[in-house]
Design a protein around this motif. Structure first.
Motif, PDB file in Angstrom:
ATOM      1  N   ASN A 118       0.809  -1.229   0.000  1.00 11.36           N
ATOM      2  CA  ASN A 118       0.000   0.000   0.000  1.00 11.36           C
ATOM      3  C   ASN A 118       0.841   1.278   0.000  1.00 11.36           C
ATOM      4  O   ASN A 118       0.343   2.360   0.310  1.00 11.36           O
ATOM      5  N   GLY A 119       2.120   1.148  -0.337  1.00  8.98           N
ATOM      6  CA  GLY A 119       2.976   2.320  -0.488  1.00  8.98           C
ATOM      7  C   GLY A 119       2.840   2.920  -1.883  1.00  8.98           C
ATOM      8  O   GLY A 119       1.964   2.535  -2.670  1.00  8.98           O
ATOM      9  N   LEU A 120       3.736   3.867  -2.192  1.00  8.93           N
ATOM     10  CA  LEU A 120       3.624   4.611  -3.456  1.00  8.93           C
ATOM     11  C   LEU A 120       3.691   3.700  -4.689  1.00  8.93           C
ATOM     12  O   LEU A 120       2.868   3.822  -5.607  1.00  8.93           O
ATOM     13  N   ARG A 125       0.885   0.844  -9.044  1.00 10.82           N
ATOM     14  CA  ARG A 125       0.574  -0.380  -9.800  1.00 10.82           C
ATOM     15  C   ARG A 125      -0.944  -0.574  -9.855  1.00 10.82           C
ATOM     16  O   ARG A 125      -1.482  -0.942 -10.898  1.00 10.82           O
ATOM     17  N   LEU A 126      -1.631  -0.317  -8.748  1.00 12.14           N
ATOM     18  CA  LEU A 126      -3.101  -0.412  -8.763  1.00 12.14           C
ATOM     19  C   LEU A 126      -3.688   0.569  -9.774  1.00 12.14           C
ATOM     20  O   LEU A 126      -4.624   0.253 -10.504  1.00 12.14           O
ATOM     21  N   MET A 127      -3.113   1.779  -9.812  1.00 10.73           N
ATOM     22  CA  MET A 127      -3.625   2.795 -10.744  1.00 10.73           C
ATOM     23  C   MET A 127      -3.432   2.376 -12.198  1.00 10.73           C
ATOM     24  O   MET A 127      -4.271   2.672 -13.045  1.00 10.73           O
ATOM     25  N   VAL A 128      -2.313   1.686 -12.469  1.00 15.06           N
ATOM     26  CA  VAL A 128      -2.061   1.228 -13.848  1.00 15.06           C
ATOM     27  C   VAL A 128      -3.115   0.195 -14.253  1.00 15.06           C
ATOM     28  O   VAL A 128      -3.597   0.169 -15.387  1.00 15.06           O
ATOM     29  N   MET A 129      -3.518  -0.641 -13.290  1.00  9.71           N
ATOM     30  CA  MET A 129      -4.486  -1.697 -13.610  1.00  9.71           C
ATOM     31  C   MET A 129      -5.924  -1.183 -13.655  1.00  9.71           C
ATOM     32  O   MET A 129      -6.782  -1.783 -14.304  1.00  9.71           O
ATOM     33  N   GLN A 130      -6.193  -0.100 -12.952  1.00 11.87           N
ATOM     34  CA  GLN A 130      -7.577   0.308 -12.696  1.00 11.87           C
ATOM     35  C   GLN A 130      -8.445   0.477 -13.954  1.00 11.87           C
ATOM     36  O   GLN A 130      -9.551  -0.068 -14.012  1.00 11.87           O
ATOM     37  N   PRO A 131      -7.982   1.213 -14.993  1.00 14.76           N
ATOM     38  CA  PRO A 131      -8.861   1.396 -16.160  1.00 14.76           C
ATOM     39  C   PRO A 131      -9.265   0.060 -16.791  1.00 14.76           C
ATOM     40  O   PRO A 131     -10.415  -0.105 -17.220  1.00 14.76           O
ATOM     41  N   THR A 132      -8.334  -0.888 -16.823  1.00 17.53           N
ATOM     42  CA  THR A 132      -8.638  -2.200 -17.400  1.00 17.53           C
ATOM     43  C   THR A 132      -9.627  -2.951 -16.524  1.00 17.53           C
ATOM     44  O   THR A 132     -10.519  -3.639 -17.031  1.00 17.53           O
ATOM     45  N   ASN A 145      -4.960  -8.315 -21.572  1.00 17.92           N
ATOM     46  CA  ASN A 145      -4.516  -9.626 -21.080  1.00 17.92           C
ATOM     47  C   ASN A 145      -3.374  -9.467 -20.076  1.00 17.92           C
ATOM     48  O   ASN A 145      -3.346 -10.117 -19.029  1.00 17.92           O
ATOM     49  N   PHE A 146      -2.442  -8.598 -20.408  1.00 15.61           N
ATOM     50  CA  PHE A 146      -1.268  -8.378 -19.558  1.00 15.61           C
ATOM     51  C   PHE A 146      -1.689  -7.840 -18.189  1.00 15.61           C
ATOM     52  O   PHE A 146      -1.298  -8.350 -17.135  1.00 15.61           O
ATOM     53  N   LEU A 147      -2.529  -6.802 -18.219  1.00 14.74           N
ATOM     54  CA  LEU A 147      -2.892  -6.152 -16.947  1.00 14.74           C
ATOM     55  C   LEU A 147      -3.853  -7.014 -16.133  1.00 14.74           C
ATOM     56  O   LEU A 147      -3.814  -6.995 -14.899  1.00 14.74           O
ATOM     57  N   THR A 148      -4.689  -7.792 -16.794  1.00 13.80           N
ATOM     58  CA  THR A 148      -5.586  -8.689 -16.054  1.00 13.80           C
ATOM     59  C   THR A 148      -4.769  -9.777 -15.352  1.00 13.80           C
ATOM     60  O   THR A 148      -5.035 -10.130 -14.205  1.00 13.80           O
ATOM     61  N   PHE A 149      -3.742 -10.244 -16.043  1.00 12.28           N
ATOM     62  CA  PHE A 149      -2.843 -11.242 -15.442  1.00 12.28           C
ATOM     63  C   PHE A 149      -2.203 -10.681 -14.162  1.00 12.28           C
ATOM     64  O   PHE A 149      -2.193 -11.320 -13.106  1.00 12.28           O
ATOM     65  N   PHE A 150      -1.708  -9.427 -14.253  1.00  9.90           N
ATOM     66  CA  PHE A 150      -1.057  -8.830 -13.073  1.00  9.90           C
ATOM     67  C   PHE A 150      -2.067  -8.501 -11.973  1.00  9.90           C
ATOM     68  O   PHE A 150      -1.749  -8.591 -10.788  1.00  9.90           O
ATOM     69  N   ALA A 151      -3.270  -8.137 -12.372  1.00  7.24           N
ATOM     70  CA  ALA A 151      -4.295  -7.837 -11.368  1.00  7.24           C
ATOM     71  C   ALA A 151      -4.583  -9.089 -10.532  1.00  7.24           C
ATOM     72  O   ALA A 151      -4.726  -9.021  -9.311  1.00  7.24           O
ATOM     73  N   ALA A 158     -10.342  -3.236  -5.671  1.00  5.10           N
ATOM     74  CA  ALA A 158     -10.973  -2.045  -6.278  1.00  5.10           C
ATOM     75  C   ALA A 158     -11.030  -0.879  -5.294  1.00  5.10           C
ATOM     76  O   ALA A 158     -10.805   0.277  -5.675  1.00  5.10           O
ATOM     77  N   ALA A 159     -11.325  -1.158  -4.031  1.00  6.05           N
ATOM     78  CA  ALA A 159     -11.443  -0.071  -3.045  1.00  6.05           C
ATOM     79  C   ALA A 159     -10.076   0.575  -2.821  1.00  6.05           C
ATOM     80  O   ALA A 159      -9.956   1.809  -2.737  1.00  6.05           O
ATOM     81  N   GLN A 160      -9.046  -0.264  -2.751  1.00  2.63           N
ATOM     82  CA  GLN A 160      -7.690   0.269  -2.567  1.00  2.63           C
ATOM     83  C   GLN A 160      -7.282   1.100  -3.796  1.00  2.63           C
ATOM     84  O   GLN A 160      -6.653   2.155  -3.664  1.00  2.63           O
ATOM     85  N   ALA A 161      -7.654   0.618  -4.976  1.00  7.04           N
ATOM     86  CA  ALA A 161      -7.317   1.348  -6.210  1.00  7.04           C
ATOM     87  C   ALA A 161      -7.993   2.722  -6.223  1.00  7.04           C
ATOM     88  O   ALA A 161      -7.411   3.709  -6.672  1.00  7.04           O
ATOM     89  N   GLU A 162      -9.202   2.787  -5.691  1.00  4.74           N
ATOM     90  CA  GLU A 162      -9.952   4.050  -5.626  1.00  4.74           C
ATOM     91  C   GLU A 162      -9.186   5.099  -4.814  1.00  4.74           C
ATOM     92  O   GLU A 162      -9.150   6.272  -5.164  1.00  4.74           O
ATOM     93  N   GLY A 163      -8.547   4.664  -3.736  1.00  3.39           N
ATOM     94  CA  GLY A 163      -7.830   5.614  -2.879  1.00  3.39           C
ATOM     95  C   GLY A 163      -6.356   5.757  -3.216  1.00  3.39           C
ATOM     96  O   GLY A 163      -5.613   6.467  -2.520  1.00  3.39           O
ATOM     97  N   ALA A 164      -5.915   5.091  -4.295  1.00  6.18           N
ATOM     98  CA  ALA A 164      -4.472   5.003  -4.560  1.00  6.18           C
ATOM     99  C   ALA A 164      -3.841   6.368  -4.872  1.00  6.18           C
ATOM    100  O   ALA A 164      -2.778   6.703  -4.345  1.00  6.18           O
ATOM    101  N   ALA A 165      -4.504   7.166  -5.700  1.00 10.89           N
ATOM    102  CA  ALA A 165      -3.890   8.451  -6.093  1.00 10.89           C
ATOM    103  C   ALA A 165      -3.738   9.359  -4.866  1.00 10.89           C
ATOM    104  O   ALA A 165      -2.694  10.004  -4.688  1.00 10.89           O
TER     105      ALA A 165
END
Ligand SMILES: N[C@@H](CCC(=O)N[C@@H](CS)C(=O)NCC(=O)O)C(=O)O
Length: 260
Positions: A118-120, A125-132, A145-151, A158-165
């Motif tokens: 949950n650091g920077l 990384r969550l932000m990179v995945m979020q749109p996909t 495919n790449f980002l879904t694999f990493f997700a 999703a909740a953590q990604a919402e607060g990531a920025a």
């Protein structure tokens, strides 16, 4: 230094081996390279392809992420803080973890804000995945495919990604305040009056916010776009003095162009 052995070969070697994912300036990977390079600790490089076959790494380390630092037949270090402590133990000078307890706790706390869960870097990384993850059809198939694999691999939340920025902004603000306070004390460094692991980790983590130009930091175009698409809030919080500090550390202590 640009030759790589396989993960299976590295497992059977003695001495220091780092498992790296070449081709992309991953903040954890570039960070630990910086730590060992500043201490002039030689190591064998082992290659783990991003998105490749992880079975040998999994079998050795019970997880599938890089970087790894392995010393002789000791348990392989999979986390940044254990890797840093190993480096300090193997070659104590130059010391990258301060002796002073106040400086040390502040330094390790800020390093954790950069590299811990949950650091920077984690949040970026969550932000990179979020749109996909929000709208898979918005992305070309290969990216999807790449980002879904990493997700899946990194347990996208999703909740953590919402607060990531917002979390990244708060960490950047803390680093800016620290740099400004150090400047008023006449120090060129983020902690105390000499280089510490925090200067190195900030400089390498900054790649996931504002990567150095291609001639200094080559990477595939899609990664450059993932890394530099930070959104307006982070853009506003990205203090030019923090980036100038990154440049100062690279120019004086790290290798340019990045060796991958
Ligand atoms: N072990 C690190 C985290 C390492 C990590 O998450 N590495 C990712 C960076 S995105 C990785 O290996 N990605 C490439 C892959 O999974 O193939 C730590 O927690 O200190």
């Amino acid at each position: 230094m640009s030759d790589y052995v396989s993960v299976a070969e590295a497992r059977n070697m003695e001495g220091l081996r780092l498992v790296l994912s070449p081709g992309v300036p991953g903040p954890w990977t570039e960070g630990i390279k910086g730590i060992f390079d500043v201490k002039k600790i030689p190591y064998v490089r082992a290659k783990q392809d991003i998105g490749g076959d992880y079975s040998d790494l999994l079998d050795w380390t019970a997880q599938a992420a890089a970087p790894i630092a392995a010393w002789n037949d000791e348990w392989p270090r999979i986390s940044w803080i254990d890797q840093l402590n190993l480096a300090e133990r193997l070659v104590p000078e130059p010391k990258l973890v301060p002796d002073d307890i106040a400086e040390r706790t502040l330094m390790l706390g800020l390093c954790n804000e950069l590299l811990g869960q949950n650091g920077l870097v984690w949040c970026r990384r969550l932000m990179v995945m979020q749109p996909t993850m929000i709208d898979p059809d918005s992305q070309p198939e290969e990216v999807r495919n790449f980002l879904t694999f990493f997700a899946t691999k990194y347990h996208y939340d999703a909740a953590q990604a919402e607060g990531a920025a917002a979390r990244v902004v708060s960490i950047l603000n803390a680093l800016s305040a620290q740099l400004a306070a150090q400047k008023t004390k006449g120090s060129k460094y983020l902690i105390g009056d000499q280089l510490t692991a925090l200067d190195i980790y900030w400089s390498t983590a900054a790649a996931i916010l504002d990567p150095l130009p291609h001639n200094m930091c080559p990477m595939p175009d899609n990664f450059r776009e993932f890394y530099s698409t930070v959104g307006p809030d982070i853009e506003a919080a990205l203090d030019t003095k923090l980036l100038a500090h990154r440049d100062f550390i690279y120019e004086n202590y790290l290798t340019l162009p990045l060796l991958m």
